[in-house]
Every structure is written in C-alpha cells, then in structure tokens.
Design an enzyme around this catalytic site. Structure first.
Site, PDB file in Angstrom:
ATOM      1  N   HIS A  70       0.765  -1.151   0.169  1.00 29.89           N
ATOM      2  CA  HIS A  70      -0.122   0.013   0.059  1.00 29.89           C
ATOM      3  C   HIS A  70       0.874   1.284   0.034  1.00 29.89           C
ATOM      4  O   HIS A  70       2.027   1.433   0.637  1.00 29.89           O
ATOM      5  CB  HIS A  70      -0.768  -0.068   1.412  1.00 29.89           C
ATOM      6  CG  HIS A  70      -1.786   1.070   1.278  1.00 29.89           C
ATOM      7  ND1 HIS A  70      -3.043   1.102   0.688  1.00 29.89           N
ATOM      8  CD2 HIS A  70      -1.841   2.440   1.740  1.00 29.89           C
ATOM      9  CE1 HIS A  70      -3.646   2.380   0.823  1.00 29.89           C
ATOM     10  NE2 HIS A  70      -2.996   3.174   1.422  1.00 29.89           N
ATOM     11  N   ASP A 101     -14.723   3.730   7.669  1.00 30.02           N
ATOM     12  CA  ASP A 101     -13.771   4.654   6.872  1.00 30.02           C
ATOM     13  C   ASP A 101     -14.087   5.379   5.696  1.00 30.02           C
ATOM     14  O   ASP A 101     -13.911   6.470   5.643  1.00 30.02           O
ATOM     15  CB  ASP A 101     -12.520   3.787   6.295  1.00 30.02           C
ATOM     16  CG  ASP A 101     -11.540   4.704   5.511  1.00 30.02           C
ATOM     17  OD1 ASP A 101     -10.825   5.421   6.241  1.00 30.02           O
ATOM     18  OD2 ASP A 101     -11.251   4.552   4.355  1.00 30.02           O
ATOM     19  N   ARG A 113     -13.774  13.870   6.910  1.00 27.24           N
ATOM     20  CA  ARG A 113     -12.224  14.411   6.814  1.00 27.24           C
ATOM     21  C   ARG A 113     -11.949  15.197   5.806  1.00 27.24           C
ATOM     22  O   ARG A 113     -11.267  16.287   5.687  1.00 27.24           O
ATOM     23  CB  ARG A 113     -11.078  13.549   6.938  1.00 27.24           C
ATOM     24  CG  ARG A 113     -11.346  12.612   8.372  1.00 27.24           C
ATOM     25  CD  ARG A 113     -10.615  11.268   8.199  1.00 27.24           C
ATOM     26  NE  ARG A 113      -9.227  11.521   8.245  1.00 27.24           N
ATOM     27  CZ  ARG A 113      -8.199  10.632   7.536  1.00 27.24           C
ATOM     28  NH1 ARG A 113      -8.659   9.608   7.232  1.00 27.24           N
ATOM     29  NH2 ARG A 113      -6.974  11.183   7.524  1.00 27.24           N
ATOM     30  N   SER A 136      -7.204   4.641   9.208  1.00 25.41           N
ATOM     31  CA  SER A 136      -7.694   4.497   7.891  1.00 25.41           C
ATOM     32  C   SER A 136      -7.108   3.500   6.948  1.00 25.41           C
ATOM     33  O   SER A 136      -7.738   2.652   6.531  1.00 25.41           O
ATOM     34  CB  SER A 136      -7.907   6.024   7.450  1.00 25.41           C
ATOM     35  OG  SER A 136      -8.285   5.906   5.803  1.00 25.41           O
ATOM     36  N   LYS A 165      -8.430  -0.935   6.380  1.00 23.63           N
ATOM     37  CA  LYS A 165      -8.871  -1.295   5.087  1.00 23.63           C
ATOM     38  C   LYS A 165      -7.910  -2.546   4.751  1.00 23.63           C
ATOM     39  O   LYS A 165      -8.263  -3.645   4.176  1.00 23.63           O
ATOM     40  CB  LYS A 165      -8.773  -0.222   4.259  1.00 23.63           C
ATOM     41  CG  LYS A 165      -9.910   0.802   4.060  1.00 23.63           C
ATOM     42  CD  LYS A 165      -9.810   1.906   3.018  1.00 23.63           C
ATOM     43  CE  LYS A 165      -8.683   2.853   3.467  1.00 23.63           C
ATOM     44  NZ  LYS A 165      -8.662   4.149   2.582  1.00 23.63           N
TER      45      LYS A 165
HETATM   46  N1  URA Z   1      -5.236   6.972   2.187  1.00 26.22           N
HETATM   47  C1  URA Z   1      -6.132   6.610   3.010  1.00 26.22           C
HETATM   48  O1  URA Z   1      -6.598   5.436   2.661  1.00 26.22           O
HETATM   49  N2  URA Z   1      -6.476   7.307   4.280  1.00 26.22           N
HETATM   50  C2  URA Z   1      -5.777   8.172   4.696  1.00 26.22           C
HETATM   51  O2  URA Z   1      -6.284   8.944   5.661  1.00 26.22           O
HETATM   52  C3  URA Z   1      -4.898   8.816   3.914  1.00 26.22           C
HETATM   53  C4  URA Z   1      -4.535   8.324   2.614  1.00 26.22           C
END
Ligand code: URA
Ligand code: CA
Length: 436
Positions: free
Chosen positions: A82, A161, A168, A183, A187
């Site tokens: 990621h 999220d 946000r 966040s 995931k």
């Molecule tokens: N990517 C995400 O999935 N969440 C964040 O808060 C910032 C970048």
C-alpha cells in the site's frame, strides 16, 4: 454512553477506551452519530492525538465495521502493498506482477485517486474492458490461477472509513497520524492479507511532508499491523518529485508496461523503488533470503518478461483488451500535446510534485469532486528529471490534452512547479529508511 461525552473527553485530552471507540464506530455506521459530531470528534483527535493503544483500538473497531475478507483458502502467504499516496507513482503495476512472477501470492484491493495523488484502480481502468468490481469468488479464482489480482474494495468493506474519509476531506481533518494510520490499516486488515508492505511517501507531493511526520506515521502503522498478527514493514520513499516520468492513468499504465518489458534502465528511480518494495514483499512471503536475493529474483522476472506476462494475464482476466497492452500508444491517444519549456539554460533544481499532480487533475486525469469522471488518456509526461541539465526552450514536460477548458491553468501550474538552478543540485535520496 453518550457521543457528546466522548467528544468532550477527547477535547479535554482524555484517553478513549476500546469500548468507547467501538461504541462510537458502531453508532456511526448505524447512522446514530451526526456528521457534525463525528467531525468534531475527529478534529479533537487531530488536535489532541491518540496513544498507540487508542489508534490500534480505533483501527480494530473500523476494521470490524463491515465485512472482512477471508483469504485463508488461497495457497501461500498472501502479501499486500500500500502506498500512502504519491504522484507519478506506478509501483503497484510494476512490483505486484514481478512478485507474482517470483511465486508470490498478491491478492490486493486498491483505491482510486485521492486529491492530487493517483489511484491504482483508475490506472487499471485505462485499459478498455477492465472491470475492477469483481465478486470475491472471481477475485480468488484469478489469484489462484495467476498469482495476482488487483481489484476495488467491495462496498461493504470498512464502511466506517468511507464515512470518516468523506467528512475528513471537507473538515480539515485529513492530516492526522492516528486518523491516517487507522484509515489505511483498517482497510488493509479487513482485506485479509497475511503480510503488508507499506510505501510511506514523504515530501512536497505526499500527505506527510517531513521525514519526521512520515516516520511517525510509518511506525504507527507497522505497530498496528504487527500487534494484530500481520507481518508489516514500512519503507519511507521520496515524494519531492514524481517517481516515474508519467502522471496520468493511461500514461502510468504505459510506463509500467515499458518497465516490465525491460525498456527502462534498472537504475531508473521508479524501477529502483519497485525492486525495493517487491523485495520486501518476497521476503515477508518467505520467498527470498534477504534484500540481495530478492532483488536478483525480481530482476530475473523483469528481464525474462515473466512479470510482463503476469500483468497481461491479470488484465485479461479482469476483462481488459490486451491489444492496448501490446500497443500502449493506444492508451494515450489524445487530441493534442502541449510542451512546457525551460525559460533559461540551467538545471532542474526541484519539483513541486503536488502541483504536478493537481495540474494533471486539471487536464482531467483526476477528480475534484467524487462524481467527476477521469479521462484515461490525459496527463503529463515529464521530459526531465531532478538534477538534469536543460537548455532554454527545451521541453520539460509534455501535456496530453483532450479537454482544453483548464489547459492554461494546468500549464501555469507546471511552470511554477519546476524550480531551476544555475549549478547542478545534489541528489535526493530515493529510499530513506525501512521500518520493521
Ligand atoms: N489514504 C487512506 O486510505 N486514508 C488516509 O487517511 C490517507 C491516505
Ligand atoms: Ca502535502
């Protein structure tokens, strides 16, 4: 429990219990928390912070807010990667097929572009026919057959999220280590991988601009992953420039294809970061003894074309028209190309990577509103790297244009995003540190 009490507690620097965080997140997905309340709570987190324990408990609560994916019926160590978000940063499309070609199992759920940063799903969809929304069974079947599948998150994954991120984005609460860490990690954990390699970007094109902030974010995510039983490593990489030369979905897909066909030198920054990321993926999967061994295996997969074939096979399995991969010029067929040229002789001293990303969005490669459609063919192809010499009038970037409505704005943003110097500047590091 009262939501208002929880907000006040965080406002007054209190430490939330696991039960309180679970209650808040459960109430949020049940629609029992007002947007204003959740926003106020998250602003309190931005200002007061969270302990490691609170961040891990928040992550757990978010992870369990929806479905979790069980990949245990797939063979081998399932490894995910990621990126925290970059510009011209096509690492998944290069590293993941190489890892699969070395025997790795990559079952990955990716996202779309966010603000100025690109997203893997939009890049995959630049190949006509590709469908990134696949049922779980099809996803697993592709992984079983090919060793790699990259698809979109199912709608039921981490609904907390989704809600929090929307709020946000519009309440000035994106930049917070506990909120970004929870966040991303909620995931990743919900998506079921056994091992996770995090590419944490640092610099003017990243969400975290300084090395200190990026390292703190990386440590937080590594600690969450490992404490929840997933082998997690973070690599902090430079985002004070676009990583590759291409910015835009089809352009980045084309660049990934060129890398995997061996048409780009091994010491190119994009290739080099992909070998580092892919290397850690192989090591976590137990398929390489150390960084040297991993690099050798990945280079072999690149030179032999085995990585390229994995990308083709995966795109075909997702429904893609492979003639676009075989002939990638078709991915970037635009009405018009416009050059941005150097105003004087000199060197490229630095780039503002974020502005380059925003400029590419102005051309239609990214979104300003959630519902915007992206144009897969448009974007920016950089003609010069940091530190290279330029002559007056020489192109520094080439814009791939269809819709000209914001072209002028895009051009002037690029002009201001390139800084020149008379002397050759020092080289920036590409990989800063690895946090295990
Ligand atoms: N990517 C995400 O999935 N969440 C964040 O808060 C910032 C970048
Ligand atoms: Ca930033």
């Amino acid at each position: 429990m009262l939501v208002t009490k929880l907000i006040e507690k965080k406002r007054d620097c209190g430490e939330m219990t696991a039960e309180e965080l679970e209650f808040l997140i459960r109430s949020l997905v049940e629609g029992k928390v007002e947007d204003s309340q959740m926003s106020a709570f998250m602003m309190a987190v931005c200002c007061r912070g969270m302990t490691e324990r609170e961040t891990a408990d928040l992550t757990m609560a978010m992870m369990h807010s929806g479905d979790t994916v069980d990949l245990s019926d797939l063979p081998g160590v399932k490894v995910d990667k990621h990126s925290t978000g970059g510009v011209g940063d096509t690492t998944t499309l290069v590293a993941a097929p190489l890892v699969a070609a070395c025997g790795g199992t990559v079952a990955k759920m990716s996202g779309r572009g966010l603000a100025h940063s690109g997203g893997t799903l939009d890049k995959l969809e630049s190949v006509p026919g590709v469908c990134v929304e696949q049922p779980l069974d099809t996803f697993k079947d592709i992984v079983r057959r090919i060793g790699i599948a990259v698809i979109g998150q199912s709608t039921d994954l981490d609904p907390a999220d989704k809600k929090m991120y929307q709020l946000r984005d519009v309440t000035g609460t994106v930049k917070s280590i506990p909120l970004i860490a929870s966040s991303i990690m909620s995931k990743k954990l919900a998506a079921g991988a056994d091992a996770i390699v995090l590419d944490v970007k640092t610099g003017n094109g990243a969400f975290m601009n300084t090395l200190e902030e990026s390292a703190a974010l990386a440590r937080s995510m590594v600690s969450i992953g490992n404490s929840l039983g997933r082998r997690t490593v973070a690599i902090i990489t430079d985002m004070n420039r676009p990583l590759g030369m291409a910015i835009g979905n089809g352009l980045e897909m084309k660049e990934a294809i060129e890398v995997l066909r061996g048409e780009v030198p091994m010491d190119d920054p994009l290739v080099s970061v992909c070998l580092t990321l892919g290397g850690r993926m192989l090591m976590l999967a137990g398929l390489a003894e150390g960084p040297e061994d991993a690099k050798r295996k990945l280079e072999e997969a690149l030179v032999s074309g085995a990585g390229y074939r994995k990308l083709c096979d995966m795109l075909e399995a997702l429904g893609g028209d492979i003639s676009y991969v075989e002939n990638p010029e078709k991915l970037v067929a635009v009405k018009r190309k416009v050059s941005v040229c150097a105003p004087n002789d000199g060197y490229i001293a630095s780039f503002d990577a974020k502005s380059l990303g925003v400029s590419s969005c102005l051309l239609g490669a990214g979104r300003f509103r959630k519902e915007d459609k992206v144009d897969p063919a448009v974007g920016i192809l950089m003609k010069k790297r940091c530190g290279e010499s330029v002559r007056k009038g020489e192109p520094v970037a080439e814009l791939y244009v269809n819709d000209e409505s914001r072209l002028e704005e895009a051009v002037s943003l690029i002009e201001s995003a390139v800084n020149y110097s008379e002397e050759k500047p020092g080289e920036l590091p590409l990989v800063y540190t690895i946090i295990e």
